[in-house]
Write a protein that holds these residues in place. Structure first.
Motif, short mmCIF file in Angstrom:
data_model
loop_
_atom_site.label_atom_id
_atom_site.label_comp_id
_atom_site.label_asym_id
_atom_site.label_seq_id
_atom_site.Cartn_x
_atom_site.Cartn_y
_atom_site.Cartn_z
N ILE A 285 0.85 -1.18 0.00
CA ILE A 285 0.00 0.00 0.00
C ILE A 285 0.89 1.24 0.00
CG2 ILE A 285 -1.72 1.33 1.29
CD1 ILE A 285 -2.66 -1.35 2.51
N SER A 286 0.66 2.12 -0.94
CA SER A 286 1.43 3.37 -1.00
C SER A 286 0.65 4.49 -0.35
CB SER A 286 1.74 3.74 -2.46
OG SER A 286 0.55 4.10 -3.14
N GLU A 287 1.37 5.47 0.15
CA GLU A 287 0.72 6.63 0.77
C GLU A 287 -0.16 7.36 -0.23
OE1 GLU A 287 0.55 7.61 3.86
OE2 GLU A 287 1.85 6.02 4.60
N ALA A 288 0.25 7.34 -1.50
CA ALA A 288 -0.48 8.08 -2.52
C ALA A 288 -1.89 7.55 -2.73
CB ALA A 288 0.29 8.03 -3.84
N GLU A 289 -2.08 6.24 -2.54
CA GLU A 289 -3.40 5.67 -2.81
C GLU A 289 -4.32 5.70 -1.59
OE1 GLU A 289 -3.76 1.28 -3.28
OE2 GLU A 289 -1.61 1.25 -2.80
N VAL A 290 -3.78 6.03 -0.42
CA VAL A 290 -4.60 5.99 0.79
C VAL A 290 -5.76 6.97 0.69
CG1 VAL A 290 -4.64 6.43 3.26
CG2 VAL A 290 -2.77 5.11 2.28
N GLU A 291 -5.47 8.24 0.39
CA GLU A 291 -6.55 9.23 0.31
C GLU A 291 -7.54 8.88 -0.79
OE1 GLU A 291 -6.16 13.79 0.75
OE2 GLU A 291 -6.49 13.50 -1.41
N ALA A 292 -7.03 8.38 -1.92
CA ALA A 292 -7.90 8.07 -3.05
C ALA A 292 -8.91 6.98 -2.72
CB ALA A 292 -7.05 7.66 -4.25
N GLU A 293 -8.57 6.11 -1.79
CA GLU A 293 -9.45 5.00 -1.42
C GLU A 293 -10.48 5.40 -0.36
OE1 GLU A 293 -9.82 1.70 -2.27
OE2 GLU A 293 -8.53 2.07 -3.99
N MET A 294 -10.30 6.56 0.25
CA MET A 294 -11.16 6.94 1.37
C MET A 294 -12.57 7.33 0.92
SD MET A 294 -9.57 6.70 4.28
CE MET A 294 -7.89 6.29 4.73
N THR A 295 -13.56 6.84 1.65
CA THR A 295 -14.93 7.28 1.45
C THR A 295 -15.23 8.41 2.43
OG1 THR A 295 -15.90 5.80 3.11
CG2 THR A 295 -15.56 4.90 0.88
N THR A 296 -16.41 8.99 2.32
CA THR A 296 -16.81 10.05 3.25
C THR A 296 -16.75 9.56 4.68
OG1 THR A 296 -18.32 10.95 1.58
CG2 THR A 296 -18.68 11.63 3.87
N LEU A 297 -17.25 8.37 4.94
CA LEU A 297 -17.30 7.85 6.31
C LEU A 297 -15.93 7.42 6.82
CD1 LEU A 297 -20.70 5.93 6.14
CD2 LEU A 297 -20.21 8.10 7.29
N ASP A 298 -15.05 7.00 5.92
CA ASP A 298 -13.65 6.74 6.32
C ASP A 298 -13.05 8.04 6.84
OD1 ASP A 298 -13.73 4.09 5.41
OD2 ASP A 298 -13.01 4.62 3.42
N LEU A 299 -13.21 9.10 6.05
CA LEU A 299 -12.65 10.40 6.43
C LEU A 299 -13.26 10.92 7.72
CD1 LEU A 299 -12.71 11.97 2.85
CD2 LEU A 299 -10.64 11.35 4.13
N LEU A 300 -14.57 10.75 7.86
CA LEU A 300 -15.25 11.21 9.08
C LEU A 300 -14.71 10.50 10.31
CD1 LEU A 300 -17.55 12.72 10.56
CD2 LEU A 300 -19.02 10.75 10.04
N SER A 301 -14.46 9.21 10.21
CA SER A 301 -13.93 8.45 11.34
C SER A 301 -12.63 9.05 11.85
CB SER A 301 -13.72 6.99 10.93
OG SER A 301 -13.17 6.22 11.99
N GLY A 302 -11.73 9.34 10.92
CA GLY A 302 -10.46 9.95 11.32
C GLY A 302 -10.63 11.37 11.80
N ASN A 303 -11.50 12.13 11.16
CA ASN A 303 -11.69 13.52 11.54
C ASN A 303 -12.27 13.67 12.94
OD1 ASN A 303 -10.69 14.43 9.10
ND2 ASN A 303 -12.68 14.73 8.17
N LEU A 304 -13.22 12.82 13.29
CA LEU A 304 -13.80 12.89 14.63
C LEU A 304 -12.74 12.61 15.70
CD1 LEU A 304 -17.26 11.08 14.23
CD2 LEU A 304 -16.87 13.50 14.74
N ALA A 305 -11.86 11.65 15.42
CA ALA A 305 -10.81 11.31 16.39
C ALA A 305 -9.85 12.47 16.60
CB ALA A 305 -10.06 10.06 15.93
#
Length: 410
Positions: A285-305
């Protein structure tokens, strides 16, 4: 030929300014200016090499700052264009971004208002870009920079506050006010009630873990799962470091002990984020593809934390959200280990999850007794802890519903 403007110059800037003006005056004269501003430094400081390139000379001889390279010439109704434009600003110095305050502030904030409004109305694209922008802003606040960043920008702070307020309001809307009224006041009864919130919630023993991950997930499914979990698991040590600021006594010691475990108890090879990184190696897994794979709820999970960990006024919410996260981990990770072993994947990649099955059982118990119970005497803390716990339970339920639906559809 018009006469050379004549002025007074003072301070350590004098010689530099004379040398600079000689270079542009074919007659060899030394023009003068009414005021010299070496913004953002003090005028009495000695200019640095190359400073002359930062100024231009008007016919009046007054040095001025060059035109700002940043602008906001986009359609404010386009969520993508708004977010990509603001995201680009994050890689410029705060002082440069804040030069937009006079010309573009109201338009920018109007664009963020529209983005939030569309997200409130259920527009999926707007919700995605809202959480994507907040995630990108949090990156410049939680990662060491490799170049200029807008950290400290007043305009970015205003944007951040509006994104955060909307995110909080959306999570609060899913919590009935009556829930807080039900909370016991006695510490141990409150703790039992808090755990019951999780046990009676549909996220508890969610089929995504107990059925899909355990029995049916493929290696590609576990690869995607790793990317999605990175928003919390990949930086849990930093979340603990942020949330413990200002704490004292048993709570501080518990959080510190938890953090030290995350640090591998001083052993570089056993630092938990290092072990989590081994899963990246297994799946390439490359760092470049991590953001591209994120859904809204993936992002929300990290943002809330990050949201609850970085603000002192949300400390109670951090106690509830991170505490519930750790309490749910052992059962969930047991299913991940079973699925990993079923597929015969490299053993090095599952060390992180095996370790947390036992470590987080201990952490959750210590968290509840040393962080939660001492705080329960305060009515505001009782409400805040429950609020954070429900943010985690509700957002995780939606998150796992989405993951399961995507997995079944695939």
């Amino acid at each position: 030929m018009p006469p050379t403007p004549r002025v007074k110059i003072a301070g350590k800037a004098t010689n530099w300014l004379r040398r600079h003006f000689r270079s542009v005056n074919s007659e060899g004269g030394v023009p003068h200016v009414e005021r010299v501003t070496f913004s953002p430094r003090d005028p009495e400081e000695r200019p640095r090499r190359g400073d002359s390139a930062r100024y231009s000379v008007h016919p009046t001889g007054v040095p001025t700052m060059p035109e700002n390279r940043l602008n906001f010439a986009v359609d404010i109704n386009s969520s993508e264009l708004v977010v990509e434009t603001v995201s680009e600003w994050l890689h410029h110095p705060a002082s440069e971004v804040d030069r937009l305050m006079n010309s573009s502030r109201e338009t920018v904030l109007r664009a963020i208002y529209l983005l939030n409004a569309k997200a409130s109305e259920g527009e999926q694209e707007a919700s995605y870009y809202q959480q994507l922008l907040l995630s990108r802003i949090y990156k410049i606040l939680t990662q060491l920079p490799t170049g200029p960043t807008a950290e400290g920008s007043v305009l970015i702070a205003e944007i951040t506050r509006r994104l955060e307020e909307h995110t909080i309001a959306a999570e609060d809307a899913a919590i009935p006010e009556s829930l807080y009224d039900e909370a016991p006041t006695a510490p141990r009864e409150y703790l039992s009630w808090l755990k019951s919130l999780a046990k009676e919630h549909r996220v508890y023993k969610h089929p995504y873990y107990v059925d899909f991950i355990r029995n049916d997930a493929t290696a590609e499914d576990l690869r995607r799962y790793t990317i999605q979990e990175s928003v919390v698991d990949g930086r849990f040590d930093d979340l603990l470091a942020m949330m413990q600021v200002g704490t004292t006594g048993a709570a501080k010691m518990e959080i510190a002990g938890n953090f030290w475990d995350e640090m591998g108890n001083g052993n570089d090879a056993e630092v938990h984020t290092h072990l989590f990184g081994k899963i990246y190696e297994v799946f390439d897994i490359s760092e470049a593809e991590v953001e591209a794979e994120m859904t809204t709820l993936d992002l929300l999970s990290g943002n809330l934390a990050v949201l609850v960990s970085k603000y002192r006024h949300l400390y109670g919410e951090a106690v509830g959200l991170l505490g519930m996260t750790e309490w749910l981990v052992p059962d969930r990770f047991t299913n991940v280990v079973t699925g990993w072993e079923r597929l015969g994947l490299p053993d090095v990649g599952i060390t992180y999850h095996r370790l947390h099955i036992t470590v987080d059982s201990r952490h959750a118990a210590g968290w509840f007794h040393n962080v939660v119970i001492p705080a329960v005497h305060d009515p505001a803390m009782r409400r805040s802890i429950a609020r954070g716990a429900m943010w985690r339970l509700n957002s995780s339920a939606r998150h796992l519903d989405e993951r399961l639906a995507r997995a079944v559809h695939a």
